[in-house]
Design an enzyme around this catalytic site. Structure first.
Site, PDB file in Angstrom:
ATOM      1  N   ASP A  87       9.058  92.760   8.435  1.00 24.05           N
ATOM      2  CA  ASP A  87       7.841  92.442   7.706  1.00 24.05           C
ATOM      3  C   ASP A  87       7.825  94.065   7.383  1.00 24.05           C
ATOM      4  O   ASP A  87       7.824  95.377   7.776  1.00 24.05           O
ATOM      5  CB  ASP A  87       6.865  92.679   9.027  1.00 24.05           C
ATOM      6  N   GLU A  95       3.942  89.333   3.432  1.00 21.05           N
ATOM      7  CA  GLU A  95       4.841  89.810   3.524  1.00 21.05           C
ATOM      8  C   GLU A  95       5.897  90.129   4.640  1.00 21.05           C
ATOM      9  O   GLU A  95       6.296  90.587   4.923  1.00 21.05           O
ATOM     10  CB  GLU A  95       4.494  91.463   3.307  1.00 21.05           C
TER      11      GLU A  95
HETATM   12  N1  LIG Z   1       0.683  91.445  -3.273  1.00 18.64           N
HETATM   13  C1  LIG Z   1       1.283  90.799  -2.549  1.00 18.64           C
HETATM   14  N2  LIG Z   1       0.451  90.831  -1.536  1.00 18.64           N
HETATM   15  C2  LIG Z   1       0.451  89.768  -0.755  1.00 18.64           C
HETATM   16  C3  LIG Z   1       0.847  88.612  -0.555  1.00 18.64           C
HETATM   17  N3  LIG Z   1       1.257  88.171   0.780  1.00 18.64           N
HETATM   18  C4  LIG Z   1       0.321  88.815   1.651  1.00 18.64           C
HETATM   19  N4  LIG Z   1       0.147  90.090   1.013  1.00 18.64           N
HETATM   20  C5  LIG Z   1      -0.301  90.903   1.390  1.00 18.64           C
HETATM   21  O1  LIG Z   1      -0.466  91.575   2.633  1.00 18.64           O
HETATM   22  C6  LIG Z   1      -0.732  92.272   3.206  1.00 18.64           C
HETATM   23  C7  LIG Z   1      -0.513  91.552   4.956  1.00 18.64           C
HETATM   24  O2  LIG Z   1      -1.319  92.895   5.270  1.00 18.64           O
HETATM   25  P1  LIG Z   1      -1.159  93.211   7.311  1.00 18.64           P
HETATM   26  O3  LIG Z   1      -1.029  91.454   8.072  1.00 18.64           O
HETATM   27  O4  LIG Z   1      -2.698  93.369   7.085  1.00 18.64           O
HETATM   28  O5  LIG Z   1      -0.044  94.321   7.653  1.00 18.64           O
HETATM   29  P2  LIG Z   1      -0.285  95.819   7.622  1.00 18.64           P
HETATM   30  O6  LIG Z   1      -0.922  96.376   5.835  1.00 18.64           O
HETATM   31  O7  LIG Z   1       1.333  95.416   6.291  1.00 18.64           O
HETATM   32  O8  LIG Z   1       0.167  96.339   7.903  1.00 18.64           O
HETATM   33  P3  LIG Z   1       0.996  95.705   8.986  1.00 18.64           P
HETATM   34  O9  LIG Z   1       1.579  94.948   8.824  1.00 18.64           O
HETATM   35  O10 LIG Z   1       0.388  96.924  10.412  1.00 18.64           O
HETATM   36  O11 LIG Z   1       2.686  97.593   8.997  1.00 18.64           O
HETATM   37  C8  LIG Z   1      -2.774  91.749   3.621  1.00 18.64           C
HETATM   38  O12 LIG Z   1      -2.925  92.821   2.879  1.00 18.64           O
HETATM   39  C9  LIG Z   1      -2.099  90.629   1.703  1.00 18.64           C
HETATM   40  O13 LIG Z   1      -2.556  90.333   1.190  1.00 18.64           O
HETATM   41  C10 LIG Z   1       2.278  88.243  -1.899  1.00 18.64           C
HETATM   42  O14 LIG Z   1       2.641  87.901  -2.375  1.00 18.64           O
HETATM   43  N5  LIG Z   1       1.839  89.486  -2.773  1.00 18.64           N
END
Ligand SMILES: Nc1nc2c(ncn2[C@@H]2O[C@H](COP(=O)(O)OP(=O)(O)OP(=O)(O)O)[C@@H](O)[C@H]2O)c(=O)[nH]1
Length: 556
Positions: A421, A464
């Protein structure tokens, strides 16, 4: 292609041609005998049908072995004979028709077939020369930068290498034996792509770096033969992603698995040699009753199938294959010497996808097979791959994890499952926008593809979050590989709204072979990932419950 290899393939094709010639001598003699061309005996229905079938076979195969004149004449005689061979009361019809077709002139032509057993000048139309230095999809692709400014080239190389490329720098195009998968060239270094041809790296995709991004500049570089383009200042992750895409496309365009079904042994062997020589994987089926087993075992991208094979008929076999949902989408291309459009439409409606008219030249055969394999693979990818990263979709990756769980249990082999992740990824999107966020996701996907083995499963589990399955791998080795990936990920510099930034990665890992099911291993890896996040992110944590005393510490 090495000279030895060329000689080997050419020698085998010559042997096949000789075998065909020997058989054709017998075939021509049997047509003459069946039609009573020497003895002046009126043929019965069985003889007419036999002669028709033999002529049909010669018409479809002679050209492939370089006997074009024989093939053309057999085709013309076959067409004359067809109405009689198809009639139930053929011999009566023949009599009633006053022998209009089997007149002396026709019989003279039948006797003349023997004189056509001399190969034509251009015995075979060679396929496009295939270089076996074609793009290698190694776990770490090698790329070359050609730039008169070596310091600038090396700085770009340093920025590209964390993406999983091995980068070589040259000031001028020069011969190389390196297995180069892509070339980055500074505009002005080459006046034409053909300049690279001398240097044995001509097959690799070519990406130009230009000082600006104008339409004219792009057009001029396309005219030079560019496959890709980047402008100053170079967006390294975008460049890495475009190189990755070009390498994959090039690799996929030449790859494929072809199952050939034909009851003519020489023709079958000829097709196999020609297709294999072009880089395709081939499986031959001479006996159609073994087709289902061969399909399940070989799992081809396409099937090339003769139409008439003794008691079996290609279109009926195609219809039969479609009974099974597994083969509903499989492309079946008929090889037929029958040019009758009505017949072809009929055969397609039974379950085929296309026709190649026999005799098929080697070049057409290779091109047709490659294009169709490429399409088949693209369609398959659409169904099973995530469109942003090209990695396996969630459900497909899960299915692979379940399969690997069963396999490693059965064989008692160690196997590892990991959940990955990106850290604080929400901030990346918030600060730099979604498009940049997407580049980061793609960057990690490419890095995983380059750093892991081809036999490993890599899937995009969610936004992600990624899942990785490492068969035949100890926990210790998995930790080392994944730590190295975390380290490299942290080194990649992405261009954001407010300057460059990097993103770290957290990994949770579990020994797949120690759990009752793949689902339980995923839960364990998820728990370990959660611990990693809580312990400060950027690194690898193992599921503590399954660490052996002498193994690496659970939290790293
Ligand atoms: N650009 C982009 N962002 C994505 C995609 N799929 C998910 N996201 C974003 O990934 C982010 C995941 O955030 P969180 O689950 O809060 O986790 P984080 O900010 O990575 O924090 P931690 O996992 O605790 O380190 C969200 O803002 C989603 O909108 C994608 O295909 N493209």
């Amino acid at each position: 292609m090495s000279n030895d290899r060329l000689v080997d393939v050419a020698g085998k094709l010559d042997l096949l041609k000789e075998r065909f010639r020997e058989r054709a001598v017998t075939d021509v003699a049997s047509v003459v005998a069946d039609l009573g061309a020497d003895a002046g005996v009126e043929p019965g229905r069985e003889q007419l049908v036999n002669a028709y079938r033999t002529l049909h076979r010669l018409a479809g195969s002679a050209g492939t072995f370089g006997f074009q004149a024989l093939g053309n004449e057999a085709r013309s005689l076959e067409v004359h004979l067809k109405p009689f061979a198809e009639e139930q009361d053929a011999s009566q019809k023949l009599r009633a028709s006053g022998l209009t077709s089997l007149d002396p002139e026709f019989l003279e032509r039948v006797r003349g077939l023997a004189q056509l057993l001399v190969p034509g000048e251009s015995a075979r139309e060679a396929p496009e020369p295939v270089t076996h230095r074609e793009t290698v999809l190694s776990e770490q692709p090698e790329i070359m930068i050609i730039d008169p400014d070596l310091a600038r080239a090396e700085s770009l190389a340093t920025a590209l290498s964390p993406h999983g490329f091995i980068v070589h720098c040259r000031q001028v195009p020069e011969p190389t034996d390196l297995p180069v998968s892509a070339i980055i060239v500074r505009e002005g270094t080459l006046s034409a792509k053909s300049q690279l041809a001398k240097n044995a790296v001509d097959v690799a995709p070519l990406v130009f770096i230009a000082p600006d991004d104008s339409f004219d500049r792009r057009y001029a570089l396309a005219a030079l033969g560019a496959d890709g383009f980047a402008s100053e200042p170079v967006d390294v992750p975008a460049l890495a992603d475009s190189i990755e895409r070009l390498i994959n496309e090039r690799h996929e365009a030449g790859a494929g698995r072809v199952l050939v079904v034909d009851d003519d042994p020489e023709l079958l062997e000829h097709y196999a040699l020609v297709l294999e020589d072009s880089g395709l994987e081939v499986r031959c089926v001479g006996d159609p009753s073994t087709l289902l087993g061969a399909l399940s075992e070989f799992r081809p991208d396409i099937v090339l199938m003769d139409v008439q094979m003794g008691e079996y008929n290609g279109p009926t076999l195609a219809r039969m294959l479609r009974f099974d949902p597994e083969w509903v989408g499989l492309q079946i291309i008929f090889l037929s010497s029958d040019e009758d459009r009505e017949f072809q439409f009929g055969a397609l409606s039974e379950g085929g996808d296309d026709f190649l008219t026999k005799p098929v030249s080697d070049r057409i055969l290779v091109q047709a097979a490659k294009v169709r394999c490429y399409r088949a693979r693209q369609l398959d990818k659409l169904a099973s791959r995530d469109s942003l990263t090209g990695l396996l979709k969630h459900s497909v990756a899960l299915a692979e994890a379940v399969k690997e769980h069963a396999r490693c249990h059965r064989l008692g082999e160690p196997s590892v499952l990991a959940m990955l992740d990106l850290d604080h990824f929400k901030q990346v999107n918030d600060r730099h926008g979604h498009r940049v966020g997407d580049l980061v996701i793609k960057g990690l996907a490419n890095l995983l593809r380059h750093r892991l083995r081809k036999t490993d499963t890599i899937g995009r589990y969610g936004g992600e979050e990624f899942i990785v399955v490492l068969p035949d791998c100890s926990v210790g080795n998995a930790v080392r590989s994944l730590q190295e990936i975390c380290h490299q990920m942290a080194q990649i510099r992405f261009g954001g709204a407010s300057g460059e930034f990097s993103v770290t990665l957290s990994v949770g890992l579990a020994a797949l072979d120690r759990y009752d099911s793949a689902d339980k291993a995923i839960e364990a890896a998820d728990r370990a990932l959660y611990q990693r996040k809580a312990a400060g992110r950027n690194g690898v944590t193992c599921d503590a419950g399954h660490m052996e005393p002498d193994q690496d510490s659970p939290v790293l």
